[in-house]
Design an enzyme around this catalytic site. Structure first.
Site, PDB file in Angstrom:
ATOM      1  N   GLU A 189     -70.172 -69.036 -62.439  1.00 50.18           N
ATOM      2  CA  GLU A 189     -70.712 -68.581 -61.461  1.00 50.18           C
ATOM      3  C   GLU A 189     -70.480 -66.767 -61.065  1.00 50.18           C
ATOM      4  OE1 GLU A 189     -72.812 -72.973 -60.676  1.00 50.18           O
ATOM      5  OE2 GLU A 189     -71.167 -72.440 -60.156  1.00 50.18           O
TER       6      GLU A 189
HETATM    7  C1  TNX Z   1     -71.677 -76.019 -61.714  1.00 50.91           C
HETATM    8  S1  TNX Z   1     -70.329 -76.479 -64.282  1.00 50.91           S
HETATM    9  C2  TNX Z   1     -70.177 -75.876 -61.653  1.00 50.91           C
HETATM   10  C3  TNX Z   1     -69.620 -75.868 -60.847  1.00 50.91           C
HETATM   11  C4  TNX Z   1     -70.584 -77.158 -59.986  1.00 50.91           C
HETATM   12  C5  TNX Z   1     -71.366 -77.785 -60.647  1.00 50.91           C
HETATM   13  C6  TNX Z   1     -71.725 -79.560 -60.255  1.00 50.91           C
HETATM   14  C7  TNX Z   1     -69.333 -75.004 -63.446  1.00 50.91           C
HETATM   15  C8  TNX Z   1     -68.808 -74.410 -63.976  1.00 50.91           C
HETATM   16  N1  TNX Z   1     -69.986 -74.747 -61.762  1.00 50.91           N
HETATM   17  O1  TNX Z   1     -69.120 -75.661 -59.486  1.00 50.91           O
HETATM   18  O2  TNX Z   1     -69.644 -78.386 -58.364  1.00 50.91           O
HETATM   19  O3  TNX Z   1     -72.191 -77.447 -61.614  1.00 50.91           O
HETATM   20  O4  TNX Z   1     -72.540 -80.516 -61.559  1.00 50.91           O
END
Ligand code: TNX
Length: 530
Positions: free
Chosen positions: A342
């Site tokens: 992300e």
């Molecule tokens: C996505 S999955 C994220 C996290 C959050 C999570 C909550 C991922 C690699 N990153 O930063 O905590 O969703 O479900």
């Protein structure tokens, strides 16, 4: 009256066969519900029950371990520690020797050749339980199976009156995948050493062998770094959890204590330093980590994708190298996770630049790079492991990486994310990926989930537990149980044994154990709880 009479006769008959063990067995013993060699999670590869042979653990039972092996002796001692409170028996741990005493023997070598490095062979006869393995890890796995074959009361912390029987026969068992992981997010809400080790205790019962610790994120920085000390004193200081709950961080000594505790239970720690996004805790602590030299305010909300390290500043790489070096130094395991998820505030080109400078740093300090599946966009070296967290069944970058030879760990968010709510009424958790009931968590095949990522490309599975909504150990347990055992079974048991009806029945039989261990679990309506 009549029942009492039958019971006395039963005890008398068995006592003939096992005069020593049963002399002090309490006359009030309740008949234990029949257990079968198959009543184990994860499902063993092969079971050969022998209904005529039942082993009974008694006051004279000894634990014998392979001569000359401290590792085997340690597993024996752990087993004794596990079995003593409920039985009240002394269970001395002694070297192997031929005696008529009933015994549990932990031996190295001499087993079915298929068991490999983590498997074991368990033989239960009337006078002896023998666990054979090639390593201490295999012996440990065997003892966890033995634990589940004993009556549920074995999990009690005080002495119970029951007959400690183990069903007879042979189990040959070994894992499908090398990597069977769980992840705990310490950044959104900190979890203490006691909470982490309590989770390790639960994980190790289901043959999980990696615990990934998400140590840094936008809200908090949870691992001591000597060369950047304010990361923890400020970044892990008061008010750094979601909603301002905090402080908390692991000192290096804490981290090492966790590493050791886990290692004794065949669990390797995988530390994660998330970058180049999810870095607000570091950037709000050290202004120089920002391109404009201005520290942003700390964040305690749960938004994602807004932070980025400064990609074209050499100081960034000095910081990253310091962190990687110090974390690698205290990590005996092979992997170091650099996140990479992300990074919406980093351009694709900058992301590539960043990863091509940072991936080699992980290698430089002797670790194998691990990252969320976004790292496959930059054609990482083939020894890098990518963790798939998508909700779909296609991902061209991941499939290409698999084709090039990168290994993939499967954590599809709509199947394996333990922080997803079970259903709309679940008090804790999030729901952006899915509602995940037990059957959803169980009914998928890690080697058939993503097109182009087959059995040989899959290193294993991991169940991440993000902690935006989770504060206490009870919260962690409630989200992990009963879905964690489902993911553990997908990681260990052969695909051919996959069977929801069998799984839900075996899961239901775990409940008395969890109640005795004080595990707060979701009593899913899909499971016939005992
Ligand atoms: C996505 S999955 C994220 C996290 C959050 C999570 C909550 C991922 C690699 N990153 O930063 O905590 O969703 O479900």
């Amino acid at each position: 009256m009549r029942r009492r009479h039958i019971l006395t006769r039963l005890l008398a008959t068995t006592a003939l066969a096992l005069p020593i063990t049963l002399t002090t067995a309490p006359a009030t013993a309740a008949p234990a519900p029949a257990r079968h060699l198959d009543d184990v999670i994860p499902a063993p590869v092969e079971t050969h029950p022998d209904d005529r042979a039942t082993f009974t653990l008694g006051p004279l039972t000894v634990i014998r371990t392979a001569p000359g092996s401290t590792a085997a002796w340690r597993v024996g001692r752990q087993l004794a520690d596990t079995l003593r409170p409920a039985t009240g028996y002394p269970l001395p741990v002694l070297p192997v020797r031929a005696t008529p005493l009933p015994e549990i023997a932990l031996l190295l070598g001499g087993a079915d050749p298929r068991i490999g490095q983590e498997g074991y062979q368990l033989d239960v006869t009337r006078h002896r339980v023998t666990i054979r393995a090639n390593t201490a890890a295999g012996l440990f796995a065997g003892t966890q199976t033995l634990r589940q074959l004993l009556p549920a009361q074995i999990e009690a912390s005080e002495r119970q009156r029951t007959r400690w029987t183990v069903p007879g026969g042979r189990i040959v068992d070994y894992p499908r995948f090398a990597y069977r992981g769980a992840m705990l997010d310490l950044a959104r809400h900190f979890h203490t050493v006691d909470e982490i080790t309590a989770y390790v205790d639960l994980l190790s019962q289901y043959k999980i062998n990696y615990l990934h610790l998400h140590l840094t994120d936008d809200q908090g920085w949870r691992i001591q770094i000597d060369s950047w000390p304010r990361l923890t004193t400020v970044g892990g200081g008061p008010g750094t959890g979601v909603d301002g709950v905090g402080p908390g961080y692991l000192t290096k000594a804490d981290y090492t204590a966790v590493v050791r505790y886990a290692a004794a239970r065949n669990i390797t720690i995988v530390p994660e330093i998330d970058m180049p996004g999810h870095t607000n805790a570091a950037q709000s602590t050290y202004a120089e980590l920002n391109c404009d030299g201005v520290a942003p305010p700390p964040r305690t909300d749960i938004a994602v994708g807004y932070s980025s390290l400064c990609i074209h500043d050499d100081l960034t790489y000095r910081f990253v190298e310091d962190v990687i070096r110090e974390v690698a130094e205290i990590t005996p395991g092979p992997y170091l996770h650099i996140g990479g998820d992300e990074a919406h505030a980093t351009t694709d080109e900058d992301y590539r630049t960043f990863m091509h400078r940072v991936l080699p740093l992980v290698t430089k300090y002797g670790k194998r790079p691990f990252g969320w599946n976004e790292i496959t966009k930059v054609d990482p070296p083939t020894d890098a492991v990518a963790q798939f967290w998508g909700t779909g069944t296609t991902n061209a970058d991941v499939a290409e990486a698999a084709a090039r030879g990168n290994k993939i760990v499967m954590s599809p968010a709509n199947k394996a994310y333990l922080d997803m709510k079970y259903d709309p009424t679940t008090r804790l958790g999030l729901s952006w990926a899915a509602y995940i009931e037990v059957r959803d968590a169980y009914d998928w095949n890690p080697a058939q989930r993503v097109t182009g990522v087959g059995e040989s490309a899959v290193l294993g599975v991991e169940a991440p537990l993000w902690s935006e909504t989770l504060r206490t150990l009870d919260d962690i347990e409630y989200m992990a149980f009963p879905r964690l055992p489902a993911i553990a079974e997908l990681g260990w048991s052969p695909a051919t044994s996959h069977d929801w009806e069998s799984f839900r029945t075996r899961l239901g039989a775990q409940a008395p154990r969890w109640r005795l261990q004080d595990v707060d679990f979701h009593a899913s309506p899909q499971v016939p709880w005992q």
